[in-house]
Structure formats: structure tokens, C-alpha cells
Motif scaffolding. Sequence first.
Motif, PDB file in Angstrom:
ATOM      1  N   TRP A  89       5.230  -5.792   8.383  1.00 49.04           N
ATOM      2  CA  TRP A  89       4.500  -6.268   7.202  1.00 49.04           C
ATOM      3  C   TRP A  89       5.453  -6.914   6.207  1.00 49.04           C
ATOM      4  N   ASP A  90       4.987  -7.990   5.580  1.00 48.43           N
ATOM      5  CA  ASP A  90       5.850  -8.716   4.656  1.00 48.43           C
ATOM      6  C   ASP A  90       5.015  -9.470   3.632  1.00 48.43           C
ATOM      7  N   ASP A  91       5.443  -9.394   2.384  1.00 51.12           N
ATOM      8  CA  ASP A  91       4.954 -10.284   1.342  1.00 51.12           C
ATOM      9  C   ASP A  91       6.119 -11.204   1.016  1.00 51.12           C
ATOM     10  N   GLY A  92       6.055 -12.418   1.528  1.00 53.71           N
ATOM     11  CA  GLY A  92       7.189 -13.326   1.424  1.00 53.71           C
ATOM     12  C   GLY A  92       7.542 -13.729   0.017  1.00 53.71           C
ATOM     13  N   ASN A  93       6.614 -13.537  -0.934  1.00 51.10           N
ATOM     14  CA  ASN A  93       6.883 -13.905  -2.323  1.00 51.10           C
ATOM     15  C   ASN A  93       7.588 -12.805  -3.102  1.00 51.10           C
ATOM     16  N   ASP A  94       7.707 -11.627  -2.532  1.00 55.45           N
ATOM     17  CA  ASP A  94       8.268 -10.475  -3.235  1.00 55.45           C
ATOM     18  C   ASP A  94       9.642 -10.133  -2.669  1.00 55.45           C
TER      19      ASP A  94
ATOM     20  N   PHE B  65       0.916  -8.210  -0.797  1.00 60.53           N
ATOM     21  CA  PHE B  65       0.850  -6.797  -1.152  1.00 60.53           C
ATOM     22  C   PHE B  65       0.231  -6.657  -2.538  1.00 60.53           C
ATOM     23  N   TYR B  66      -0.511  -5.547  -2.728  1.00 56.25           N
ATOM     24  CA  TYR B  66      -1.152  -5.248  -4.011  1.00 56.25           C
ATOM     25  C   TYR B  66      -0.831  -3.807  -4.380  1.00 56.25           C
ATOM     26  N   SER B  67      -0.502  -3.582  -5.653  1.00 52.50           N
ATOM     27  CA  SER B  67      -0.079  -2.249  -6.085  1.00 52.50           C
ATOM     28  C   SER B  67      -1.114  -1.617  -7.004  1.00 52.50           C
TER      29      SER B  67
END
Length: 343
Positions: free
Chosen positions: A285-290, A153-155
Motif C-alpha cells: 500500500w502506498d500514498d505517493g503524495n505522502d 490514505f485518510y486519517s
Amino acid sequence: MLVRNRFLAALAALALGATVLATPAHAAVSRAELALRWAPIHHQDVDATGSHALGGRSDYLTAIDFDGNLDGRDNWDRAATAALPAHAYYSVVETSTHWYLTYLFFHPRDWTDHPFFETEHENDGEGVLLAIERDGSTYGVLRGAVTVAHSDFYSYTPAGSTWTSGRESVDGTLQLQASPHDAFTHPVTAQEAQGHGLKAFPQYAINCDGLIHYPSTVAEEPAGGNDRDVRYKVVDIFAAGGLWAQRANASLFASLGTFAGDTSGGCGSGTWGCSANSANAPWGWDDGNDLPGRGELASDPAKLVAEYFTIPGGVSRAYTYNPYADAAAALKEAARTAPPTVD
């Protein structure tokens, strides 16, 4: 005469009152209107090289049922012959302080023309979350965005936003641009060719051939791989019989939030390989590092933005409209037990 004048004045007052009562108050904006107003102007890079590109058509965004059915396991094959009119899917989740708009851009193929180290898969779903502050105006004010590029993901924040970096650093500025098809400025997003990672423009940009899409209520198929004015139709995920209603359809989903896809039709031919069941809907959807869990970008966006951004005054965590919450327990259990996906 005085009595007659008073009688006439009373009639006039009654008539005026009737006129006022007959004039309806300004209606609140509908969720469909809100989604259309904020839907991105969307750039799509196009690569026409290699047989899996279909002359560039593999980078056209389209409807999930573009081929007339809801079978996720024939989309790679049918992308070569079916029409590909442009669509995007949206959901609206509400609290007393914010609207959260999630947009899904779907491609039948996640493909590559590289013979080594990269895999392909049937179906591809990536997108963006927009956070809109309810400031009393009709459509609110855009404060932040989080995009989905594969498993990251990018913010972003637009110029002038009161939101700043939180647990995650803001990755850039979200540009806004006027549309030739309506009276609004829209956020500008972009997807790369082949793998279709999505970021704020111009972090991905059109390299040579490419498409520029504008939100609409009609769906246009590009005239070719270098069409700079393509209208895409915004479709409600929560519509009756829509994508959310199909979440248990085993022909479309292999598991909760994961599209079904197989290795037929030449997927992986001449490349490192083809993986099955590797694309996700927003609730997958998933960002596993966050810190936020799988699917929470769509199902619990207030939690996600509170992690990603520093927000003056904070945000309400009490949802006034959130159909995803009806399956919150199942989403959390699926997130706990689901195998990782490669998208």
C-alpha cells in the motif's frame, strides 16, 4: 495441644500457599484476541447493476483463496461460481508503547459498470491501520486510524483521542459501535461499491443495498446483497502458510506486495479497459503524495503515525514484534523500483 495446633496451622498455611501457587497469573492478551477485539464493524455498499456486478456478489468481501487455490489470475473468473464467505486479514506489530493492527479486506473484482474513463482489474485489496496505545489495560485504547482508498490514505481519530493533526490533517471522526456478537465497541469502517475505496463510516455509506459485517471467528456468506448481519472471520497474515508466508508465491503475487491478476474472464469488457497486476497487499500500500514509503503503513506503522498525527509523548520506534522487518530491505528496494499500481 499447643504443638498440635501449631502443626495444623502450618499444614493449613502450606495448603493455602499451594493453592495460591496453583492459580495462574492473568495471561497477557494474545495477538489474535487483540485483533478480534478491535476488528472493525464493516459496512459494504453493494451495486447489482451490470453484468460485472454478478448481481451484487462482486462487492462481497471474501478470502484470497475463496476458490480453493492461491492462484491470483483466476479470481475474476471464479467469483461468478464459487462461494464467497466473508473474511478479513490482520497483522499485529508491536512496540513498548503501542500495538498497530492492520486489516486487509479482499474482493476478487475491482469493477465498474461505466463504459468510459474507468478501468477494472482482477483482485482488490484495501484496508485500515488502527493504532492502539498500551495504557496498561487488557486491550489498550484506540487513538487513531489510517484507511486506504485506492492510492490515497485518510486519517481519523475517535472522540476523546489525544491525537491531533500532524503533517497530514485528520480527515474525520472514527465512530465506535457495539457489536451484537460480543461485548465490545468496535471502530466502524465502510467501503464503496465497485472500486472498494475504504474510509471511516459514514464517509462511505450504504446507498441502497449493502452489507454490514461483524468480526468473528466464523465466516458467513451474505444471504443476499442487502444482509445487515454478516459475520466475517479474522485471519492472521503471519499464520504458518498464511498470506505473508506466500509473499514469494508467483501464482499469487506478481511482485513483492502486488497481487497477480490478468485480463481474462471478461475483465474490461464494455469498459475503458482492464489492467493486470493492479491490487496490493498491505506491504504494497502506498500514498505517493505522502512521506511514508510504499508498504510502511503495515511494515513501519510507528513512522507513519508519527507523520500523520501529533502525539503527546510521541511513540516508540523500536519494535518488539514485527515480522515485516525481516523483509524490510527487500520492501524498500521493491518500493524504489516498483512501477505504480492503479488500485
